[in-house]
Design a protein around this motif. Structure first.
Motif, PDB file in Angstrom:
ATOM      1  N   ILE A  71      15.068 -12.916  -8.586  1.00 46.35           N
ATOM      2  CA  ILE A  71      14.488 -13.492  -7.362  1.00 46.35           C
ATOM      3  C   ILE A  71      13.486 -12.502  -6.772  1.00 46.35           C
ATOM      4  CG2 ILE A  71      16.525 -14.906  -6.843  1.00 46.35           C
ATOM      5  CD1 ILE A  71      17.404 -12.780  -4.822  1.00 46.35           C
ATOM      6  N   PHE A  72      12.592 -13.006  -5.926  1.00 43.56           N
ATOM      7  CA  PHE A  72      11.601 -12.094  -5.341  1.00 43.56           C
ATOM      8  C   PHE A  72      11.221 -12.550  -3.940  1.00 43.56           C
ATOM      9  CE2 PHE A  72       7.683 -14.604  -5.609  1.00 43.56           C
ATOM     10  CZ  PHE A  72       8.019 -15.580  -6.523  1.00 43.56           C
ATOM     11  N   GLU A  73      10.445 -11.707  -3.274  1.00 44.20           N
ATOM     12  CA  GLU A  73       9.873 -12.034  -1.971  1.00 44.20           C
ATOM     13  C   GLU A  73       8.414 -11.609  -1.973  1.00 44.20           C
ATOM     14  OE1 GLU A  73      10.327 -13.548   0.872  1.00 44.20           O
ATOM     15  OE2 GLU A  73      12.133 -14.398   0.010  1.00 44.20           O
ATOM     16  N   GLY A  74       7.656 -12.118  -1.028  1.00 38.06           N
ATOM     17  CA  GLY A  74       6.267 -11.696  -0.851  1.00 38.06           C
ATOM     18  C   GLY A  74       6.018 -11.578   0.636  1.00 38.06           C
ATOM     19  N   MET A  75       5.570 -10.421   1.076  1.00 33.46           N
ATOM     20  CA  MET A  75       5.321 -10.211   2.504  1.00 33.46           C
ATOM     21  C   MET A  75       4.191  -9.190   2.652  1.00 33.46           C
ATOM     22  SD  MET A  75       8.973  -8.263   2.891  1.00 33.46           S
ATOM     23  CE  MET A  75       8.850  -7.706   4.563  1.00 33.46           C
ATOM     24  N   LYS A  76       3.741  -8.967   3.893  1.00 34.74           N
ATOM     25  CA  LYS A  76       2.619  -8.047   4.070  1.00 34.74           C
ATOM     26  C   LYS A  76       2.826  -7.089   5.244  1.00 34.74           C
ATOM     27  CE  LYS A  76      -1.307 -10.652   2.135  1.00 34.74           C
ATOM     28  NZ  LYS A  76      -2.402 -11.601   2.522  1.00 34.74           N
ATOM     29  N   ALA A  77       2.202  -5.914   5.119  1.00 36.01           N
ATOM     30  CA  ALA A  77       2.097  -4.960   6.236  1.00 36.01           C
ATOM     31  C   ALA A  77       0.623  -4.828   6.583  1.00 36.01           C
ATOM     32  CB  ALA A  77       2.674  -3.604   5.835  1.00 36.01           C
ATOM     33  N   TYR A  78       0.348  -4.629   7.863  1.00 31.33           N
ATOM     34  CA  TYR A  78      -1.032  -4.568   8.357  1.00 31.33           C
ATOM     35  C   TYR A  78      -1.240  -3.281   9.133  1.00 31.33           C
ATOM     36  CZ  TYR A  78      -0.791  -9.527   7.299  1.00 31.33           C
ATOM     37  OH  TYR A  78      -0.629 -10.724   6.652  1.00 31.33           O
ATOM     38  N   LYS A  79      -2.469  -2.771   9.081  1.00 33.36           N
ATOM     39  CA  LYS A  79      -2.831  -1.571   9.841  1.00 33.36           C
ATOM     40  C   LYS A  79      -3.749  -2.011  10.973  1.00 33.36           C
ATOM     41  CE  LYS A  79      -3.146   2.651   7.595  1.00 33.36           C
ATOM     42  NZ  LYS A  79      -3.731   3.514   6.555  1.00 33.36           N
ATOM     43  N   LEU A 121       9.477   3.569   2.427  1.00 34.23           N
ATOM     44  CA  LEU A 121       8.485   3.431   1.356  1.00 34.23           C
ATOM     45  C   LEU A 121       7.079   3.299   1.944  1.00 34.23           C
ATOM     46  CD1 LEU A 121       7.844   2.915  -1.704  1.00 34.23           C
ATOM     47  CD2 LEU A 121       8.064   0.476  -1.183  1.00 34.23           C
ATOM     48  N   ILE A 122       6.971   2.467   2.974  1.00 39.62           N
ATOM     49  CA  ILE A 122       5.641   2.224   3.529  1.00 39.62           C
ATOM     50  C   ILE A 122       5.126   3.437   4.294  1.00 39.62           C
ATOM     51  CG2 ILE A 122       4.375   0.781   5.183  1.00 39.62           C
ATOM     52  CD1 ILE A 122       5.986  -1.538   3.964  1.00 39.62           C
ATOM     53  N   ARG A 123       6.044   4.150   4.948  1.00 38.23           N
ATOM     54  CA  ARG A 123       5.606   5.379   5.626  1.00 38.23           C
ATOM     55  C   ARG A 123       5.087   6.394   4.609  1.00 38.23           C
ATOM     56  NH1 ARG A 123      10.621   6.472   8.742  1.00 38.23           N
ATOM     57  NH2 ARG A 123      10.905   4.282   9.225  1.00 38.23           N
ATOM     58  N   LEU A 124       5.808   6.518   3.489  1.00 37.39           N
ATOM     59  CA  LEU A 124       5.389   7.479   2.464  1.00 37.39           C
ATOM     60  C   LEU A 124       4.024   7.092   1.878  1.00 37.39           C
ATOM     61  CD1 LEU A 124       6.127   9.942   0.687  1.00 37.39           C
ATOM     62  CD2 LEU A 124       7.300   8.360  -0.861  1.00 37.39           C
ATOM     63  N   ASP A 125       3.814   5.797   1.686  1.00 33.33           N
ATOM     64  CA  ASP A 125       2.551   5.328   1.094  1.00 33.33           C
ATOM     65  C   ASP A 125       1.602   4.768   2.157  1.00 33.33           C
ATOM     66  OD1 ASP A 125       2.947   6.072  -1.550  1.00 33.33           O
ATOM     67  OD2 ASP A 125       3.895   4.180  -2.118  1.00 33.33           O
ATOM     68  N   SER A 126       1.683   5.304   3.390  1.00 33.81           N
ATOM     69  CA  SER A 126       0.896   4.717   4.481  1.00 33.81           C
ATOM     70  C   SER A 126      -0.608   4.778   4.206  1.00 33.81           C
ATOM     71  CB  SER A 126       1.222   5.391   5.814  1.00 33.81           C
ATOM     72  OG  SER A 126       0.965   6.769   5.707  1.00 33.81           O
ATOM     73  N   ALA A 127      -1.043   5.781   3.443  1.00 31.34           N
ATOM     74  CA  ALA A 127      -2.480   5.893   3.145  1.00 31.34           C
ATOM     75  C   ALA A 127      -2.954   4.761   2.235  1.00 31.34           C
ATOM     76  CB  ALA A 127      -2.778   7.237   2.501  1.00 31.34           C
ATOM     77  N   TRP A 128      -2.005   4.035   1.632  1.00 35.11           N
ATOM     78  CA  TRP A 128      -2.363   2.912   0.762  1.00 35.11           C
ATOM     79  C   TRP A 128      -2.561   1.611   1.544  1.00 35.11           C
ATOM     80  CZ3 TRP A 128      -3.186   2.913  -4.539  1.00 35.11           C
ATOM     81  CH2 TRP A 128      -2.916   4.120  -5.205  1.00 35.11           C
ATOM     82  N   VAL A 129      -2.205   1.610   2.835  1.00 37.52           N
ATOM     83  CA  VAL A 129      -2.365   0.367   3.615  1.00 37.52           C
ATOM     84  C   VAL A 129      -3.831   0.268   4.020  1.00 37.52           C
ATOM     85  CG1 VAL A 129      -1.525  -1.007   5.560  1.00 37.52           C
ATOM     86  CG2 VAL A 129      -0.026   0.714   4.514  1.00 37.52           C
ATOM     87  N   PRO A 130      -4.566  -0.712   3.501  1.00 35.52           N
ATOM     88  CA  PRO A 130      -5.991  -0.770   3.818  1.00 35.52           C
ATOM     89  C   PRO A 130      -6.207  -1.271   5.246  1.00 35.52           C
ATOM     90  CG  PRO A 130      -5.391  -2.591   2.368  1.00 35.52           C
ATOM     91  CD  PRO A 130      -4.136  -1.816   2.632  1.00 35.52           C
ATOM     92  N   ASP A 131      -7.374  -0.971   5.809  1.00 39.81           N
ATOM     93  CA  ASP A 131      -7.615  -1.410   7.187  1.00 39.81           C
ATOM     94  C   ASP A 131      -8.925  -2.177   7.335  1.00 39.81           C
ATOM     95  OD1 ASP A 131      -9.334   0.670   6.842  1.00 39.81           O
ATOM     96  OD2 ASP A 131      -8.544   1.914   8.475  1.00 39.81           O
ATOM     97  N   SER A 132      -9.590  -2.493   6.231  1.00 42.74           N
ATOM     98  CA  SER A 132     -10.816  -3.276   6.367  1.00 42.74           C
ATOM     99  C   SER A 132     -10.429  -4.712   6.751  1.00 42.74           C
ATOM    100  CB  SER A 132     -11.610  -3.248   5.065  1.00 42.74           C
ATOM    101  OG  SER A 132     -10.819  -3.738   4.021  1.00 42.74           O
ATOM    102  N   PRO A 133     -11.353  -5.448   7.398  1.00 46.36           N
ATOM    103  CA  PRO A 133     -11.004  -6.784   7.897  1.00 46.36           C
ATOM    104  C   PRO A 133     -10.425  -7.678   6.793  1.00 46.36           C
ATOM    105  CG  PRO A 133     -13.188  -6.129   8.666  1.00 46.36           C
ATOM    106  CD  PRO A 133     -12.746  -5.083   7.684  1.00 46.36           C
ATOM    107  N   GLY A 134      -9.300  -8.284   7.091  1.00 45.68           N
ATOM    108  CA  GLY A 134      -8.696  -9.228   6.154  1.00 45.68           C
ATOM    109  C   GLY A 134      -7.827  -8.577   5.084  1.00 45.68           C
ATOM    110  N   SER A 135      -7.789  -7.243   5.057  1.00 46.05           N
ATOM    111  CA  SER A 135      -6.984  -6.592   4.020  1.00 46.05           C
ATOM    112  C   SER A 135      -5.563  -6.363   4.529  1.00 46.05           C
ATOM    113  CB  SER A 135      -7.630  -5.269   3.610  1.00 46.05           C
ATOM    114  OG  SER A 135      -7.564  -4.361   4.694  1.00 46.05           O
ATOM    115  N   ALA A 136      -4.660  -6.020   3.618  1.00 46.32           N
ATOM    116  CA  ALA A 136      -3.264  -5.789   3.978  1.00 46.32           C
ATOM    117  C   ALA A 136      -2.573  -5.091   2.821  1.00 46.32           C
ATOM    118  CB  ALA A 136      -2.567  -7.123   4.262  1.00 46.32           C
ATOM    119  N   LEU A 137      -1.352  -4.670   3.069  1.00 46.08           N
ATOM    120  CA  LEU A 137      -0.528  -4.156   1.980  1.00 46.08           C
ATOM    121  C   LEU A 137       0.437  -5.271   1.602  1.00 46.08           C
ATOM    122  CD1 LEU A 137       0.013  -1.448   0.389  1.00 46.08           C
ATOM    123  CD2 LEU A 137       2.047  -1.245   1.827  1.00 46.08           C
ATOM    124  N   TYR A 138       0.273  -5.822   0.412  1.00 41.48           N
ATOM    125  CA  TYR A 138       1.189  -6.861  -0.063  1.00 41.48           C
ATOM    126  C   TYR A 138       2.459  -6.168  -0.558  1.00 41.48           C
ATOM    127  CZ  TYR A 138       3.076 -10.851  -2.566  1.00 41.48           C
ATOM    128  OH  TYR A 138       3.892 -11.871  -3.009  1.00 41.48           O
TER     129      TYR A 138
END
Ligand SMILES: *Cc1c(COP(=O)(O)O)cnc(C)c1O
Length: 354
Positions: A71-79, A121-138
């Motif tokens: 099973i899986f999930e799909g969600m996003k984090a935003y900067k 995980l997201i804190r460790l890889d926070s530099a991977w969260v993009p911030d350009s308009p419409g982008s996100a960390l899937y």
């Protein structure tokens, strides 16, 4: 159960971040440096770890590969513009992960384990969260059986993994879809409401047929009569008819989308009538012929809102009006974007800071 959660973290010595080109992000092809991994055995989750992103080895007799306990999930984090990172409705994804787990006889994931693993995980890889308009960390959490045993029964052991992918602006090319009146994605009483891997494998063949006819996606119809709309591809489907927001009611054959729920909430906030009920192909085609079908669109985490431009029905293609800036789908899309980037008050408490 884990009360205090220590997650052993092994940081990568070879970050791939310098190779990241935020201008050129193809969905699902770029992976952040780390992943969260935790094993279930002897009736409990143990050895929660954050590791460099990399291959996982399994037994050739791995029961998920043979019988589909996956099973899986799909969600996003935003900067936001201050560089702060928030998750969109993560508790809804955890609840659904556990609903899927229950349907597939897999162990439930405790809230603390999921939220701690995810945030660390997201804190460790926070530099991977993009911030350009419409982008996100899937974010892709998933769980699969790990027993090396080819008898058909629920596995005794499992692995829960979370990895992440920076994704750019999703270009919503208006979709060409057609009603599917032969194959089914999911039937009442089946497992279509669960995000389990087998549902997607079985949908590929009918989708491929439609794509060879020039459509992007299918509108799945109910398994017994092929009369009522279920979903659109791997998204929920929403229609606006005579100013009312109409969508198929949830059932065991429809996936309870977080985007669907959020878009319906916005419609209610704006005083619109929302109807969750059966919607037939005939009703939609009639409304389209009468000029009362104002909008049709798919909703899901990857695209947020994907407008439908053409609907094929019984061999004929029907064009829909193009969305305007004041269309409900355009306004809902803009409102969700503003909430996710913290440009507008989050009145429903959807955002969770990491
Ligand atoms: C994931 C999914 C959706 C959309 O759910 P969201 O939570 O909005 O991303 C809709 N239908 C199916 C079949 C799905 O797998």
């Amino acid at each position: 159960m884990l009360d205090t959660l220590t997650i052993r973290t092994q940081q990568t010595t070879a970050s791939r971040l310098t190779h990241l080109d935020p201008e050129r992000l193809e969905f699902g092809k770029t992976f952040s440096d780390h992943m969260f991994v935790v094993d279930y055995r002897d009736g409990e989750w143990q050895d929660a770890q954050i590791l460099p992103y990399g291959d996982i080895s399994v037994s050739p007799a791995n029961s998920a590969l043979h019988y589909g306990q996956a099973i899986f999930e799909g969600m996003k984090a935003y900067k936001n513009s201050n560089g702060e990172i928030s998750l969109f409705r993560p508790y809804d994804n955890l609840r659904r992960l556990n609903a899927s787990a229950e349907r597939m006889c897999m162990p439930l994931v405790p809230e603390e384990l999921f939220m701690q693993g995810l945030s660390q995980l997201i804190r460790l890889d926070s530099a991977w969260v993009p911030d350009s308009p419409g982008s996100a960390l899937y974010i892709r959490p998933y769980m699969f059986a790990t027993d090396g045993f080819i008898g058909v029964r629920p596995s005794d052991t499992y692995k829960l993994v979370i990895f992440t992918c920076p994704v750019g602006l999703y270009y919503n090319k208006p979709l060409r879809v057609r009603f599917e009146e032969r194959y089914v994605r999911s039937a009442e009483g089946g497992a279509g409401y669960a995000k389990n891997a087998g549902n997607y494998g079985a949908a590929m063949y009918p989708t491929k047929l439609a794509q060879s006819e020039g459509y992007n996606q299918l509108i799945w119809t109910d398994a017994s009569e092929h009369r009522y709309v279920e979903e659109s591809g791997t998204m929920n489907a929403i229609f606006v008819i005579d100013g009312k927001v109409i969508t198929p009611a949830l059932s065991t054959s429809i996936l309870d989308g977080v985007t669907r729920r959020s878009v319906l909430q916005l419609a209610r906030d704006w005083g619109m009538t929302v109807e969750e009920r059966k919607v037939s192909a005939v009703e939609l085609m009639q409304a389209l012929a009468d000029g009362r079908l104002e909008e049709a669109f798919g909703v899901g985490t990857a695209a947020t809102i994907a407008p439908i431009a053409v609907i094929g029905y019984q061999g004929h293609d029907h064009e829909l009006p193009a969305p305007k800036p004041d269309s409900f789908s355009s306004r809902a899309s803009a409102a969700l974007h503003a909430i996710r980037t913290r440009q507008t008050p989050d009145t429903h408490g959807w955002m969770v800071a990491v």
